[in-house]
Write a protein that holds these residues in place. Structure first.
Motif, PDB file in Angstrom:
ATOM      1  N   PRO A 140       2.416   8.123   9.014  1.00 56.48           N
ATOM      2  CA  PRO A 140       1.189   8.152   9.815  1.00 56.48           C
ATOM      3  C   PRO A 140       0.381   9.433   9.615  1.00 56.48           C
ATOM      4  O   PRO A 140      -0.831   9.451   9.815  1.00 56.48           O
ATOM      5  N   ILE A 141       1.051  10.522   9.244  1.00 55.47           N
ATOM      6  CA  ILE A 141       0.367  11.785   8.932  1.00 55.47           C
ATOM      7  C   ILE A 141       0.950  12.330   7.640  1.00 55.47           C
ATOM      8  O   ILE A 141       2.064  11.986   7.246  1.00 55.47           O
TER       9      ILE A 141
ATOM     10  N   GLY B 226      -5.589  10.319   9.148  1.00 55.93           N
ATOM     11  CA  GLY B 226      -6.437   9.134   9.034  1.00 55.93           C
ATOM     12  C   GLY B 226      -5.820   8.042   8.187  1.00 55.93           C
ATOM     13  O   GLY B 226      -6.471   7.028   7.904  1.00 55.93           O
ATOM     14  N   ALA B 227      -4.559   8.206   7.799  1.00 56.12           N
ATOM     15  CA  ALA B 227      -3.920   7.244   6.896  1.00 56.12           C
ATOM     16  C   ALA B 227      -3.922   5.826   7.457  1.00 56.12           C
ATOM     17  O   ALA B 227      -4.208   4.852   6.746  1.00 56.12           O
ATOM     18  N   PHE B 228      -3.586   5.686   8.753  1.00 57.33           N
ATOM     19  CA  PHE B 228      -3.543   4.346   9.347  1.00 57.33           C
ATOM     20  C   PHE B 228      -4.929   3.708   9.359  1.00 57.33           C
ATOM     21  O   PHE B 228      -5.071   2.502   9.128  1.00 57.33           O
ATOM     22  N   TRP B 229      -5.967   4.504   9.618  1.00 59.79           N
ATOM     23  CA  TRP B 229      -7.310   3.941   9.693  1.00 59.79           C
ATOM     24  C   TRP B 229      -7.781   3.498   8.308  1.00 59.79           C
ATOM     25  O   TRP B 229      -8.496   2.490   8.190  1.00 59.79           O
ATOM     26  N   ARG B 230      -7.362   4.232   7.279  1.00 61.34           N
ATOM     27  CA  ARG B 230      -7.689   3.811   5.913  1.00 61.34           C
ATOM     28  C   ARG B 230      -7.094   2.449   5.598  1.00 61.34           C
ATOM     29  O   ARG B 230      -7.764   1.559   5.059  1.00 61.34           O
ATOM     30  N   VAL B 231      -5.803   2.272   5.935  1.00 55.51           N
ATOM     31  CA  VAL B 231      -5.136   1.001   5.654  1.00 55.51           C
ATOM     32  C   VAL B 231      -5.824  -0.141   6.404  1.00 55.51           C
ATOM     33  O   VAL B 231      -6.086  -1.217   5.847  1.00 55.51           O
TER      34      VAL B 231
ATOM     35  N   ASP C  32       0.862  -1.180   0.000  1.00 55.25           N
ATOM     36  CA  ASP C  32       0.000   0.000   0.000  1.00 55.25           C
ATOM     37  C   ASP C  32       0.901   1.233   0.000  1.00 55.25           C
ATOM     38  O   ASP C  32       1.648   1.467   0.948  1.00 55.25           O
ATOM     39  N   SER C  33       0.839   2.000  -1.076  1.00 52.84           N
ATOM     40  CA  SER C  33       1.724   3.152  -1.221  1.00 52.84           C
ATOM     41  C   SER C  33       0.937   4.427  -1.502  1.00 52.84           C
ATOM     42  O   SER C  33       0.593   4.707  -2.653  1.00 52.84           O
TER      43      SER C  33
ATOM     44  N   GLU D 196     -13.721   7.909  12.660  1.00 49.91           N
ATOM     45  CA  GLU D 196     -15.139   7.723  12.359  1.00 49.91           C
ATOM     46  C   GLU D 196     -15.408   7.586  10.865  1.00 49.91           C
ATOM     47  O   GLU D 196     -16.487   7.124  10.463  1.00 49.91           O
ATOM     48  N   ASN D 197     -14.447   7.949  10.036  1.00 47.01           N
ATOM     49  CA  ASN D 197     -14.627   7.870   8.582  1.00 47.01           C
ATOM     50  C   ASN D 197     -14.385   6.476   8.029  1.00 47.01           C
ATOM     51  O   ASN D 197     -14.568   6.251   6.821  1.00 47.01           O
ATOM     52  N   TYR D 198     -13.956   5.547   8.876  1.00 44.82           N
ATOM     53  CA  TYR D 198     -13.535   4.240   8.378  1.00 44.82           C
ATOM     54  C   TYR D 198     -14.160   3.102   9.176  1.00 44.82           C
ATOM     55  O   TYR D 198     -14.401   3.233  10.380  1.00 44.82           O
ATOM     56  N   ASP D 199     -14.388   2.002   8.492  1.00 40.86           N
ATOM     57  CA  ASP D 199     -14.898   0.784   9.123  1.00 40.86           C
ATOM     58  C   ASP D 199     -13.695  -0.045   9.585  1.00 40.86           C
ATOM     59  O   ASP D 199     -12.991  -0.641   8.764  1.00 40.86           O
ATOM     60  N   ILE D 200     -13.463  -0.053  10.878  1.00 46.50           N
ATOM     61  CA  ILE D 200     -12.315  -0.789  11.413  1.00 46.50           C
ATOM     62  C   ILE D 200     -12.766  -1.952  12.302  1.00 46.50           C
ATOM     63  O   ILE D 200     -12.065  -2.346  13.233  1.00 46.50           O
TER      64      ILE D 200
END
Length: 389
Positions: free
Chosen positions: A312-313, A319-324, A74-75, A354-358
């Protein structure tokens, strides 16, 4: 077996406990002598014969799991995501091992890997392990003088390098640094394989530098297959150098057998990861954590590992980590507290989560430095999972 039972089993019979854990691996010759102490320290499985690459790749394909994803790259730096199955990984490791063999690499030779966070870095290391060669991964973009010190100590026959690395807002050309290191080092490698990245291809020096993609294409067309070289469990797998901040960098040697048994045990018993589940160590291949928990640990048990070329930012936001985690169904994340302090500073209320399904995410592991209670409390509140320091 729960923690208390495992602990009691180990305490009552340490050698017996680790003899049992050795069954996690495939052995050409199963060890009978489990432990020996000598002048170099603790040696495990001293008469065992195995191959780390076979245990991390081949045996999963032979067991019918070739379609399972081995790596997710993931890049955010290139805006791309790719998946490599265990079957595809086996093919590519074979082809790269064939190239290395053609360049004279044999069992016991050292190979420097000077590359960024791309899948080819892992493929290079596994190809070394396949041949019984000893790899030494050096951070891509490391200064020429520091790289030269490692060349003179390891004396590699071959170097595998990328043309460049990518950082937010800039391209770091590796080739001038590599050329400078080789020029100043007393030891000269016989050849360099260069993975040409589209963002900044590098000029090659005739009769020393070779384009990786072209040679891998030839090996693929010829359907090259390279057998795994049997090695003693106590033979070296890799050398990883200390930073050198307190003197000359020191090469720490990690062996094959004890190393892989311990990592296999850790993936199940510390990180609670099973075959086929997704584990993400947000580290770098240049650190021991990257060796252990991006590369060898997850693959040893047939799990899926994330290789992340980002921050991470800032790539693009906190939110990069939460996206991954959301996109790849990451079950557990292992990273440094510094990463979470940076995220907390940018998003103190944790609103971006809150923007991501984790929902697949179960545990956060923080290590490598002290983590302050505020950061632990913030992570637990934002993510709703246990945080293990």
């Amino acid at each position: 077996m729960g923690y208390q039972n495992q602990y009691e089993s180990w305490r009552n019979d340490p050698e017996g406990f680790w003899a049992g854990e050795a069954r996690r691996l495939h052995w050409q010759t199963a060890p009978e002598k489990i432990y020996k102490r000598n002048e170099s320290g603790d040696r495990w499985y001293v008469d065992g014969v195995m191959n780390t690459c076979f245990n991390c790749v081949d045996r999963h394909v032979e067991a019918g799991h070739g379609a399972r994803v081995a790596f997710i790259h993931d890049s955010p730096m290139t805006g791309t995501t790719s998946h490599i199955s265990y079957a595809d990984l086996l093919n590519r490791v074979n082809w790269v091992a064939a190239i290395m063999q053609d360049k004279g690499v044999e069992k016991g030779d050292r190979v420097i890997i000077y590359m960024p966070m791309i899948a080819e870095t892992a493929i290079a290391a596994l190809a070394c392990a396949r041949l019984g060669a000893i790899h030494s991964i050096v951070f891509g973009g490391f200064a020429a003088a520091e790289l030269a010190t490692r060349l003179d100590d390891a004396k590699p026959r071959l170097i595998l390098a990328a043309s460049c690395g990518l950082e937010p807002g800039r391209i770091v050309d590796y080739k001038p640094l590599l050329d400078g290191a080789i020029e100043s080092a007393a030891h000269k490698p016989e050849a360099c394989l260069i993975w040409q990245r589209d963002e900044s291809p590098a000029p090659l020096i005739a009769d020393r530098d070779y384009e990786w993609q072209a040679l891998e294409g030839e090996a693929r067309k010829a359907k090259r297959q390279i057998a795994c070289e049997p090695v003693m469990a106590t033979d070296p797998l890799y050398i990883l150098y200390t930073s050198g901040t307190t003197g000359v960098p020191k090469g720490v040697v990690r062996d094959n057998g004890g190393h892989l048994v311990a990592l296999s045990w850790a993936m199940e018993n510390i990180y609670n990861i099973a075959p086929g589940e997704v584990f993400w160590s947000a580290s770098d291949f240049g650190w021991v954590v990257g060796h252990s928990f991006i590369l060898y640990g997850p693959l040893a048990i047939g799990a899926t590992s994330v290789i992340y070329e980002g921050k991470p930012i800032g790539t693009p936001d906190a939110g990069a980590f939460w996206r991954v985690i959301s996109e790849h169904g990451v079950k557990a994340l292992f990273t440094a507290p510094t990463a979470f302090r940076a995220i907390k500073k940018e998003d103190p209320q944790g609103k971006l989560v809150e923007n991501y399904d984790i929902r697949a995410f179960k545990t956060l592991y923080l290590a490598g430095e002290r983590v302050d209670p505020d950061t632990i409390n913030w992570a637990e509140a934002a993510l709703g999972v246990p945080v293990i320091d």
